[in-house]
Design an enzyme around this catalytic site. Sequence first.
Site, PDB file in Angstrom:
ATOM      1  CB  THR A   1       2.410  -1.216 -90.295  1.00 21.35           C
ATOM      2  OG1 THR A   1       2.865  -2.549 -90.075  1.00 21.35           O
ATOM      3  CG2 THR A   1       1.206  -1.238 -91.215  1.00 21.35           C
ATOM      4  CG  ASN A   2       6.662  -3.758 -92.814  1.00 23.08           C
ATOM      5  OD1 ASN A   2       6.400  -4.955 -92.881  1.00 23.08           O
ATOM      6  ND2 ASN A   2       7.402  -3.261 -91.823  1.00 23.08           N
ATOM      7  CG  LEU A   3       2.288  -4.444 -97.615  1.00 23.36           C
ATOM      8  CD1 LEU A   3       2.285  -4.381 -99.143  1.00 23.36           C
ATOM      9  CD2 LEU A   3       0.858  -4.576 -97.090  1.00 23.36           C
ATOM     10  CB  SER A   4       6.416  -8.146 -92.760  1.00 20.34           C
ATOM     11  OG  SER A   4       6.689  -9.359 -92.097  1.00 20.34           O
TER      12      SER A   4
ATOM     13  CB  ALA B   1       9.553  -6.445 -92.089  1.00 26.03           C
TER      14      ALA B   1
END
Length: 221
Positions: A29-32, A96
């Site tokens: 995943t990502n930090l959005s 994102a």
Amino acid sequence: FSAKALAGKKLLITAGPTFEAIDPVRGITNLSSGKMGFAIARASQAAGAEVTLVAGPVHVPTPRGVRRIDVQSAQDMLQAVLAHIDGADVFVATAAVADWRPAQAADQKIKKDGSGEVPQLAFVENPDILATVAQLPRAQSGDLYCVGFAAESENLLANAQAKRLRKQIPLLVGNIGPATFGKDDNALLLVDAQGHKELPHASKAVLGEQLVAEIAKRIAR
Ligand code: C5P
């Protein structure tokens, strides 16, 4: 900021990161944080719009009066978007979305077997949700107004202009300043066929309202 700026309009908004499974308990995943998309959802609802928000895994409260659909992967997000795009007047893609996903998610948890061998992950490209929506006939004819976001680390204006043309969308919004992910404030650069305009540093709540006003102006003309 008018409570009627988007009266009678239907908005579909994507927000947050996506989560791409590796196995039943792991993923990429990502930090959005989803904060910008949720702020736009809140502001457009307050401006009179009927708002559907397709959200990846985030920890942000759902704005009152907004219909929220939770998804995990980019493929889920695309499906939810296509299921709700009919009749929408505006599509705002703030999510994102992961560019790649593991080619195959394992059915069972991948186990460490003590041999010291590490798993090898292969990736495949995810669908581009915004570009897919922008190709729909209603988007191409101008009945569905598409807004994209860009997080560029350099040459924001040139990259934002290029991305707007590449994705064939009328409005591209660049995040000014580094590391907006997770923050409560930001500054935005709006790029459209007429030129560009900056929305100076402010809370995401205020920027959401300003951006909604800018969108309302553009779909009215
Ligand atoms: O190409 P890039 O990822 O920088 O484009 C960002 C814009 O495209 C954002 O509006 C984002 O929500 C959208 N996007 C998308 N699906 C993808 C990748 C990006 O909707 N797979």
